[in-house]
Design an enzyme around this catalytic site. Structure first.
Site, PDB file in Angstrom:
ATOM      1  N   CYS A   1       0.804  -1.232   0.000  1.00 32.08           N
ATOM      2  CA  CYS A   1       0.000   0.000   0.000  1.00 32.08           C
ATOM      3  C   CYS A   1       0.834   1.279   0.000  1.00 32.08           C
ATOM      4  O   CYS A   1       0.348   2.323  -0.434  1.00 32.08           O
ATOM      5  CB  CYS A   1      -1.021  -0.007   1.133  1.00 32.08           C
ATOM      6  SG  CYS A   1      -0.311  -0.044   2.774  1.00 32.08           S
TER       7      CYS A   1
ATOM      8  N   ARG B   1      -2.845   5.820   7.816  1.00 34.05           N
ATOM      9  CA  ARG B   1      -2.876   6.068   6.360  1.00 34.05           C
ATOM     10  C   ARG B   1      -2.430   7.490   6.048  1.00 34.05           C
ATOM     11  O   ARG B   1      -1.817   7.752   5.019  1.00 34.05           O
ATOM     12  CB  ARG B   1      -4.289   5.800   5.821  1.00 34.05           C
ATOM     13  CG  ARG B   1      -4.623   4.327   5.892  1.00 34.05           C
ATOM     14  CD  ARG B   1      -5.992   4.031   5.315  1.00 34.05           C
ATOM     15  NE  ARG B   1      -6.351   2.639   5.568  1.00 34.05           N
ATOM     16  CZ  ARG B   1      -7.567   2.151   5.384  1.00 34.05           C
ATOM     17  NH1 ARG B   1      -8.545   2.934   4.933  1.00 34.05           N
ATOM     18  NH2 ARG B   1      -7.809   0.883   5.634  1.00 34.05           N
TER      19      ARG B   1
ATOM     20  N   LYS C   1      -6.960  -9.416  10.628  1.00 31.23           N
ATOM     21  CA  LYS C   1      -6.923  -7.972  10.369  1.00 31.23           C
ATOM     22  C   LYS C   1      -8.252  -7.555   9.763  1.00 31.23           C
ATOM     23  O   LYS C   1      -8.620  -8.004   8.672  1.00 31.23           O
ATOM     24  CB  LYS C   1      -5.784  -7.627   9.419  1.00 31.23           C
ATOM     25  CG  LYS C   1      -5.796  -6.154   8.993  1.00 31.23           C
ATOM     26  CD  LYS C   1      -4.554  -5.766   8.240  1.00 31.23           C
ATOM     27  CE  LYS C   1      -4.645  -4.319   7.776  1.00 31.23           C
ATOM     28  NZ  LYS C   1      -3.434  -3.884   7.103  1.00 31.23           N
TER      29      LYS C   1
ATOM     30  N   LYS D   1      -6.062  -7.314  14.947  1.00 29.64           N
ATOM     31  CA  LYS D   1      -5.930  -5.891  14.654  1.00 29.64           C
ATOM     32  C   LYS D   1      -7.212  -5.362  14.033  1.00 29.64           C
ATOM     33  O   LYS D   1      -7.669  -5.987  13.067  1.00 29.64           O
ATOM     34  CB  LYS D   1      -4.777  -5.726  13.674  1.00 29.64           C
ATOM     35  CG  LYS D   1      -4.603  -4.362  13.094  1.00 29.64           C
ATOM     36  CD  LYS D   1      -3.638  -4.379  11.961  1.00 29.64           C
ATOM     37  CE  LYS D   1      -3.587  -2.998  11.361  1.00 29.64           C
ATOM     38  NZ  LYS D   1      -2.810  -2.928  10.179  1.00 29.64           N
TER      39      LYS D   1
ATOM     40  N   CYS E   1      -3.452  -2.613  -1.214  1.00 28.38           N
ATOM     41  CA  CYS E   1      -2.389  -3.441  -0.630  1.00 28.38           C
ATOM     42  C   CYS E   1      -1.829  -4.471  -1.605  1.00 28.38           C
ATOM     43  O   CYS E   1      -0.938  -5.245  -1.255  1.00 28.38           O
ATOM     44  CB  CYS E   1      -2.906  -4.120   0.632  1.00 28.38           C
ATOM     45  SG  CYS E   1      -3.427  -2.931   1.879  1.00 28.38           S
TER      46      CYS E   1
HETATM   47  C1  PBG Z   1      -1.126  -1.506   5.620  1.00 25.37           C
HETATM   48  C2  PBG Z   1      -1.295  -1.344   7.073  1.00 25.37           C
HETATM   49  C3  PBG Z   1      -2.272  -0.595   7.718  1.00 25.37           C
HETATM   50  C4  PBG Z   1      -1.960  -0.638   9.067  1.00 25.37           C
HETATM   51  C5  PBG Z   1      -0.837  -1.418   9.217  1.00 25.37           C
HETATM   52  N1  PBG Z   1      -0.438  -1.858   7.971  1.00 25.37           N
HETATM   53  C6  PBG Z   1      -3.382   0.227   7.190  1.00 25.37           C
HETATM   54  C7  PBG Z   1      -4.409  -0.352   6.343  1.00 25.37           C
HETATM   55  O1  PBG Z   1      -4.595  -1.568   6.264  1.00 25.37           O
HETATM   56  O2  PBG Z   1      -5.050   0.448   5.692  1.00 25.37           O
HETATM   57  C8  PBG Z   1      -2.720   0.095  10.128  1.00 25.37           C
HETATM   58  C9  PBG Z   1      -1.983   0.401  11.355  1.00 25.37           C
HETATM   59  C10 PBG Z   1      -2.599   1.439  12.198  1.00 25.37           C
HETATM   60  O3  PBG Z   1      -3.666   2.001  11.920  1.00 25.37           O
HETATM   61  O4  PBG Z   1      -1.975   1.742  13.216  1.00 25.37           O
HETATM   62  N2  PBG Z   1      -1.427  -2.677   5.086  1.00 25.37           N
END
Ligand code: PBG
Length: 320
Positions: A113, A198, A188, A245, A121
């Protein structure tokens, strides 16, 4: 029944406290931004900085002095688009390992990403309507090997493509990196709480009108079975650590994973969760340290062994 006997003084509260987070099991996320010549505060993540290739050393020295030695590295490269160029993060990583060696443990985020022009991603189909799985996985596996070569101790794939854990494990084993571990973002979820991250990584999906969000690859918060299945699969494909997460409002999953699977679970208290606490504290509505510790305690109670927090660098101080 007198329940208050167990609450009566500090001594008995200490004797009966069992859900105690340990600062040694905290991971500090670190952003390193190629466009910066010195560290810069992140407007949407209070108290957190984006580091430059040069400023990151002092930041890590300070963390080491505070007992924090495990990091999750997020690069913000200048160049986006194909062919992907991973050289910024690999050079940062190898310099860090040269400088600090085994005093630090680095998990390298693996996702596209921050590299794609559209912020998704993975790689998009020509008409922009789909994120292509096999094509993305093959690039992610190459990326993981480059990171391992540069000295990553752990690979942390956050992309949510199918089969990436198995592909990355095979690629690492075939290139002699069988001791490099994998921390999988297994559970996730699609979430509103990644906003500040982001912002920091300039990684919001912006592929036009077709794919505006990450719902076709991240897990729906309404589908806990999907999350459990994803954890089982990643464990079977070779994940050493599985992650949940966001953390707070998904702690039911932490608990359920611990019942079923004997793998260390990492809880990622993500950017939006972190910033909610910061904003409460800034408005005088909560004590910052106590609020973070309360959340960390809840994640520990749910069963998470490892906590990833933007406030990790305060963990030893705040938990003492
Ligand atoms: C990217 C990624 C994200 C996060 C970690 N790796 C953002 C998303 O999936 O858009 C989020 C971490 C956070 O918000 O602290 N793949």
């Amino acid at each position: 029944m007198n329940q208050r006997r167990l609450r009566a003084n500090r001594a008995i509260r200490e004797l009966t406290a069992t859900a105690i987070p340990d600062y040694r099991r905290f991971i500090q996320p670190v952003f390193v931004d190629e466009s910066l010549s010195e560290r810069a505060p992140l407007a949407t993540l209070s108290g957190v900085f984006s580091e430059s290739k040069n400023s990151i050393y002092a930041s890590i020295e300070a963390d080491l002095a505070n007992g924090i030695s495990k990091f999750l590295l997020f690069p913000v490269p200048l160049k986006r688009g194909e062919p992907f160029d991973f050289s910024f993060v690999t050079s940062v990583l190898s310099d860090l390992k040269r400088q600090f060696g085994d005093r630090i443990w680095i998990a390298a985020d693996v996702c596209l990403c921050a590299y794609t022009s559209h912020g998704h991603c993975g790689i998009l189909s020509n008409d922009g309507s789909r994120v292509l799985n096999a094509e993305s996985v093959s690039v992610l596996a190459q990326y993981a090997v480059e990171l391992a070569k540069a000295g990553a101790d752990c690979i942390a794939p956050s992309d949510m493509m199918d089969g990436r854990i198995g592909a990355i494990r095979r690629a690492l084993d075939e290139t002699g990196f069988d001791t490099v571990s994998i921390m999988s973002y297994a559970a996730k979820f699609q979430s509103q709480f990644y906003g500040p991250f982001r912002d920091a990584c300039h990684s919001s999906p912006n592929a036009g009108n077709v794919l505006k969000d990450r719902k076709t690859y991240q897990i729906s918060p309404a589908n806990p079975s999907d999350a459990l299945e994803s954890v089982r699969r990643d464990a079977a494909e070779g994940a050493d650590i599985v992650m949940v997460k966001p953390a707070t409002h998904f702690s039911d999953l932490i608990y359920r994973i611990k019942q079923e699977i004997d793998k260390p679970v990492a809880a990622y208290h993500v950017s939006g969760e972190y910033q909610s606490i910061e904003l409460l504290a800034q408005h005088g509505l909560a004590d910052r340290a106590s609020a973070h510790v309360e959340i960390w305690t809840s994640l520990t109670r749910a069963g998470a062994e490892i906590i990833i927090s933007y406030a990790a660098r305060n963990a030893r101080k705040w938990l003492e």
